[in-house]
Design a protein around this motif. Structure first.
Motif, PDB file in Angstrom:
ATOM      1  N   LYS A   6       0.825  -1.205   0.000  1.00 34.76           N
ATOM      2  CA  LYS A   6       0.000   0.000   0.000  1.00 34.76           C
ATOM      3  C   LYS A   6       0.863   1.261   0.000  1.00 34.76           C
ATOM      4  O   LYS A   6       0.548   2.244  -0.671  1.00 34.76           O
ATOM      5  N   SER A   9       2.166   1.698  -3.529  1.00 39.02           N
ATOM      6  CA  SER A   9       1.125   2.248  -4.397  1.00 39.02           C
ATOM      7  C   SER A   9       0.914   3.724  -4.113  1.00 39.02           C
ATOM      8  O   SER A   9       0.788   4.541  -5.033  1.00 39.02           O
ATOM      9  N   TYR A  10       0.886   4.068  -2.831  1.00 41.65           N
ATOM     10  CA  TYR A  10       0.705   5.466  -2.426  1.00 41.65           C
ATOM     11  C   TYR A  10       1.856   6.319  -2.948  1.00 41.65           C
ATOM     12  O   TYR A  10       1.654   7.461  -3.393  1.00 41.65           O
ATOM     13  N   THR A  11       3.071   5.776  -2.956  1.00 42.61           N
ATOM     14  CA  THR A  11       4.236   6.505  -3.462  1.00 42.61           C
ATOM     15  C   THR A  11       4.085   6.836  -4.936  1.00 42.61           C
ATOM     16  O   THR A  11       4.324   7.977  -5.363  1.00 42.61           O
ATOM     17  N   CYS A  14       1.600   9.587  -5.331  1.00 40.83           N
ATOM     18  CA  CYS A  14       2.176  10.885  -4.942  1.00 40.83           C
ATOM     19  C   CYS A  14       3.030  11.448  -6.070  1.00 40.83           C
ATOM     20  O   CYS A  14       2.972  12.652  -6.375  1.00 40.83           O
ATOM     21  N   LYS A 134      -6.734   5.743 -10.507  1.00 43.03           N
ATOM     22  CA  LYS A 134      -6.292   6.419  -9.283  1.00 43.03           C
ATOM     23  C   LYS A 134      -5.168   7.404  -9.584  1.00 43.03           C
ATOM     24  O   LYS A 134      -5.064   8.458  -8.953  1.00 43.03           O
ATOM     25  N   ALA A 138      -5.010  11.246  -8.649  1.00 40.01           N
ATOM     26  CA  ALA A 138      -3.887  11.865  -7.940  1.00 40.01           C
ATOM     27  C   ALA A 138      -3.398  13.112  -8.664  1.00 40.01           C
ATOM     28  O   ALA A 138      -3.029  14.105  -8.027  1.00 40.01           O
TER      29      ALA A 138
END
Length: 388
Positions: A6, A9-11, A14, A134, A138
């Motif tokens: 997670k 994925s978040y990186t 960003c 996503k 973002a």
């Protein structure tokens, strides 16, 4: 196939937010920043020249990604993104400042394409489509966040917004910590294999529609401040409306993978351009905030249904060994469409004419997509009947 954590994925999400930040960051404090850098006569180019740089350097970016790998290219891209973005503080005059902005745009092409290649390596099928949706969310959220922070910091001191470019170095640290260098799909996808998705639009058509989508979308972004100023709205209200468009785009991108399950990608793209057309005809006739918000909903839906979908189609239609090159061309198309809107203000007839022209363009694209899908369905039916 292994899954990215997670945090990993978040990186990557960003990092995607840096795409729209490259030009939008200086927009709220454009007057004070351009005056301080000695380019007040070319202020708008501070926002648009990164897009030109992305167009110029996108092919080179693609070759470097395919040759050296997406991970290594992204590391170099993030280092240079922070350095070039912040370095403009020490530059003076049009030649040095605008050269810096063009180079920064080229680096942004590397960052955008290589991060998408990494997504394509870690995700497949519906998971890949969901992750790219996503990514589109973002990008738009980055626009909302960095426009807000840029405005706040510019009100304190003209140079403070430039420090936000250094967030790329924070994202670099996150990349090194949370995203493994070797992705599992490198063993799953044989280099040089033909792409699996050959139906529907060709890659050249995908690039064309990406360019047209950005021309239509950014026409609204460029012209709404002028249109709203003529109606007496202040800068705060203008900023809120533009942020609302981005938020609607985020929501639309979230639902796009669910909607595409019930129709072809070509039909969904036609719906996106139909939404653009409706948004622009509303903007052309808006005489108050309620209609402006209605138009914003249509414009946001258009973006959320088009750009993430076209991005995913580029990935699906690209063999692994040329994915970096093809995604760099997609980046070139996106930023090319954005740069073209720099000339919208020269359309004779004023703001309303610009909106009507954009509405006409979006309507023609919608019609072309519907005809293309109808012809494709007819060929499939004839082929099926002939083999029965």
């Amino acid at each position: 196939m292994s899954h990215l954590s997670k945090l990993g994925s978040y990186t990557l999400l960003c990092i995607a937010s840096l795409t729209i930040m490259v030009g939008a960051l200086v927009a709220p404090g454009l007057i004070s920043i351009s005056n301080a850098l000695g380019i007040n006569e070319y202020a708008v180019w501070l926002v648009t020249f990164p897009a030109l740089g992305a167009v110029i350097f996108a092919p080179l970016a693609g070759k470097s990604i395919d040759k050296f790998g997406a991970y290594r290219s992204l590391i170099i891209g993030l280092i240079l993104y922070g350095a070039l973005g912040f370095a403009v503080y020490w530059l003076q005059g049009p030649w040095f400042v605008l050269s810096n902005r063009i180079l920064l745009g080229g680096i942004t092409a590397v960052v955008m394409a290589s991060s998408t290649v990494l997504i394509s390596q870690w995700y497949v099928g519906n998971e890949r489509l969901s992750m790219i949706a996503k990514q589109g969310m973002a990008i738009e959220l980055g626009g909302v966040l960095f426009l807000f922070l840029g405005g706040k910091l510019a009100s304190l001191y003209w140079a403070y917004p430039l420090s936000l470019y250094l967030v790329a170095w924070l994202f670099l640290l996150m990349l090194l910590l949370f995203v493994p260098r070797k992705s599992p799909s490198l063993s799953d996808e044989t280099q040089g294999n033909a792409p699996q998705a050959q139906q529907g639009l060709s890659l050249k058509q995908v690039y064309l529609f990406a360019t047209l989508a950005m021309v239509v979308f950014f026409t609204a972004i460029v012209q709404l401040p002028n249109s709203m100023a003529q109606q007496g709205f202040n800068e705060a209200v203008v900023g809120n409306v533009l942020a609302f468009i981005s938020l609607v785009a985020v929501v639309a991108a979230h639902f796009m993978p669910k909607v595409v399950k019930y129709m072809s990608t070509t039909y969904l793209l036609a719906i996106a351009f139909a939404a653009y057309a409706l948004g622009h005809i509303v903007f052309a006739n808006a005489n108050g905030l309620p209609l402006l918000l209605v138009g914003s909903v249509f414009a946001g839906v258009g973006f959320g249904f088009s750009i993430p979908l076209l991005n995913h189609m580029t990935v699906e239609k690209s063999a692994a060994n040329v994915r970096g090159k093809n995604l760099s061309y997609f980046t070139m198309a996106v930023f090319g469409g954005q740069f073209i809107t720099s000339f919208v203000e020269f359309i004779p007839g004023g703001v309303a004419t610009s909106f009507y022209s954009s509405m006409l363009l979006a309507s023609l694209v919608t019609l072309a997509l519907v005809i293309m899908q109808y012809s494709n369905n007819k060929r499939i039916n004839q082929f099926t009947t002939g083999n029965t």
